[in-house]
Design an enzyme around this catalytic site. Structure first.
Site, mmCIF file in Angstrom:
data_model
loop_
_atom_site.group_PDB
_atom_site.id
_atom_site.type_symbol
_atom_site.label_atom_id
_atom_site.label_comp_id
_atom_site.label_asym_id
_atom_site.label_seq_id
_atom_site.Cartn_x
_atom_site.Cartn_y
_atom_site.Cartn_z
ATOM 1 N N LYS A 18 0.870 -1.587 -0.321
ATOM 2 C CA LYS A 18 0.212 -0.140 0.199
ATOM 3 C C LYS A 18 0.467 1.451 0.240
ATOM 4 O O LYS A 18 0.425 2.124 -0.832
ATOM 5 C CB LYS A 18 -0.581 0.038 1.102
ATOM 6 C CG LYS A 18 -2.278 -0.988 0.954
ATOM 7 C CD LYS A 18 -2.960 -1.017 2.203
ATOM 8 C CE LYS A 18 -3.864 0.320 2.834
ATOM 9 N NZ LYS A 18 -3.887 0.417 4.346
ATOM 10 N N GLU A 38 -5.238 6.122 -8.337
ATOM 11 C CA GLU A 38 -6.154 6.888 -8.510
ATOM 12 C C GLU A 38 -5.800 6.727 -6.656
ATOM 13 O O GLU A 38 -5.764 7.803 -5.912
ATOM 14 C CB GLU A 38 -7.577 7.177 -8.873
ATOM 15 C CG GLU A 38 -8.636 8.309 -8.079
ATOM 16 C CD GLU A 38 -8.358 9.223 -8.276
ATOM 17 O OE1 GLU A 38 -8.991 10.506 -7.709
ATOM 18 O OE2 GLU A 38 -7.218 9.190 -9.453
ATOM 19 N N ARG A 75 -5.929 -3.191 -3.049
ATOM 20 C CA ARG A 75 -6.853 -3.209 -4.218
ATOM 21 C C ARG A 75 -5.992 -1.651 -5.441
ATOM 22 O O ARG A 75 -6.234 -0.711 -4.985
ATOM 23 C CB ARG A 75 -7.894 -3.153 -3.885
ATOM 24 C CG ARG A 75 -9.573 -2.582 -5.125
ATOM 25 C CD ARG A 75 -10.755 -3.612 -4.676
ATOM 26 N NE ARG A 75 -10.876 -4.657 -4.381
ATOM 27 C CZ ARG A 75 -11.962 -5.038 -3.909
ATOM 28 N NH1 ARG A 75 -13.070 -4.215 -3.067
ATOM 29 N NH2 ARG A 75 -11.989 -6.283 -3.719
ATOM 30 N N ARG A 103 -4.579 -12.739 -14.601
ATOM 31 C CA ARG A 103 -6.621 -12.611 -15.199
ATOM 32 C C ARG A 103 -7.520 -11.493 -15.235
ATOM 33 O O ARG A 103 -7.345 -10.928 -14.842
ATOM 34 C CB ARG A 103 -6.955 -13.719 -13.675
ATOM 35 C CG ARG A 103 -6.143 -14.756 -13.375
ATOM 36 C CD ARG A 103 -7.062 -15.420 -12.430
ATOM 37 N NE ARG A 103 -7.257 -15.154 -10.834
ATOM 38 C CZ ARG A 103 -6.865 -15.535 -9.689
ATOM 39 N NH1 ARG A 103 -5.812 -16.235 -9.978
ATOM 40 N NH2 ARG A 103 -6.413 -15.158 -9.555
ATOM 41 N N HIS A 118 -6.658 -9.008 -12.533
ATOM 42 C CA HIS A 118 -5.894 -9.340 -11.411
ATOM 43 C C HIS A 118 -5.083 -9.824 -11.910
ATOM 44 O O HIS A 118 -4.326 -10.683 -12.822
ATOM 45 C CB HIS A 118 -6.957 -10.945 -11.129
ATOM 46 C CG HIS A 118 -8.042 -10.578 -10.086
ATOM 47 N ND1 HIS A 118 -8.582 -10.984 -9.540
ATOM 48 C CD2 HIS A 118 -9.412 -9.590 -10.452
ATOM 49 C CE1 HIS A 118 -10.389 -10.507 -9.054
ATOM 50 N NE2 HIS A 118 -10.243 -9.643 -9.829
ATOM 51 N N GLU A 137 -2.566 -11.076 -3.933
ATOM 52 C CA GLU A 137 -3.734 -10.420 -4.962
ATOM 53 C C GLU A 137 -3.729 -9.166 -5.337
ATOM 54 O O GLU A 137 -4.172 -8.503 -4.184
ATOM 55 C CB GLU A 137 -4.494 -11.080 -5.373
ATOM 56 C CG GLU A 137 -5.579 -11.309 -6.475
ATOM 57 C CD GLU A 137 -7.104 -12.163 -6.161
ATOM 58 O OE1 GLU A 137 -7.114 -13.083 -6.913
ATOM 59 O OE2 GLU A 137 -7.623 -11.347 -5.640
ATOM 60 N N THR A 150 -18.844 -4.073 -6.154
ATOM 61 C CA THR A 150 -19.297 -3.443 -4.472
ATOM 62 C C THR A 150 -20.798 -4.287 -4.415
ATOM 63 O O THR A 150 -20.408 -4.336 -3.066
ATOM 64 C CB THR A 150 -18.418 -2.319 -3.907
ATOM 65 O OG1 THR A 150 -17.624 -1.682 -4.228
ATOM 66 C CG2 THR A 150 -19.381 -1.965 -2.304
#
Length: 208
Positions: A18, A38, A75, A103, A118, A137, A150
């Site tokens: 992160k 973003e 993510r 993927r 992914h 991942e 979501t």
């Protein structure tokens, strides 16, 4: 198994990645360049979810670190579809991780309408016993794709994975609408970026 001991390196991997990926965005902003990133979020899979997955896929506890690829999850959200490919190229060039699987659910969407890219990476963390390589991942998607995913996740949870056909059909139509939005935004990408740059410059002048 001591789950705290087992999961702690994964928590470390998530926090490190992160920081590193957010650093990419910060560097782009400092250099007054468009950032393909973003924002970034991350999590370690809950113990109950890990156990549930081992049962569904018949994985022994001794093999979960090699057979379950998303214990650690990152993510990455992007503004435009092109940014997704820019992030993938960025990951491919990094020396601190190795891509082991890709993927593409954007070109080959899931039947539900789900779209995302992914990437599974092998990432080394430093622990008391030395270095340990973990699978992480990384999901890369646009804001529109993330909004849809979501909502779909919430509905799957509500209906225990058996979403009524009527709602399922509407979800699929919503997924296509979200993708059309991404396509339209890509067509005016230059205009959007120019407007954002003007806005950011105006905000900076207010602070000086």
């Amino acid at each position: 198994m001591d789950w705290n001991v087992f999961l702690n390196p994964y928590k470390q991997a998530v926090e490190e990645l992160k920081i590193k990926l957010k650093g990419v965005r910060e560097q782009c902003l400092i250099e007054n360049k468009h950032s393909p990133i973003e924002f970034v979020t991350g999590r370690v899979k809950p113990i109950a979810s890990i156990i549930d997955k081992t049962k569904r896929k018949n994985i022994s506890l001794e093999d979960i670190d090699t057979e379950i690829q998303d214990i650690a999850g990152i993510r990455v959200m992007c503004q435009f579809v092109d940014d997704i490919h820019a992030v993938i190229r960025l990951l491919e060039k990094r020396k601190d991780l190795k891509i082991v699987e890709e993927r593409d659910y954007i070109t080959h969407k899931k039947p539900s309408g789900y779209r995302s890219f992914h990437v599974v990476v092998s990432y080394p963390v430093q622990i008391g016993e030395g270095e340990k390589n973990l699978l992480v991942e990384i999901q890369i998607r646009t804001l529109a794709m993330n909004f849809w995913a979501t909502i779909e996740h919430s509905l799957n949870y509500k209906y225990s994975g058996a979403i009524p056909k009527k709602i399922e059909n509407r979800l699929q139509r919503a997924a296509e609408a979200a993708f059309r939005l991404d396509e339209e935004m890509s067509l005016i990408k230059g205009e959007i970026q120019e407007a954002q740059k003007i806005f950011e410059q105006k905000e900076q002048r207010k602070l000086t």
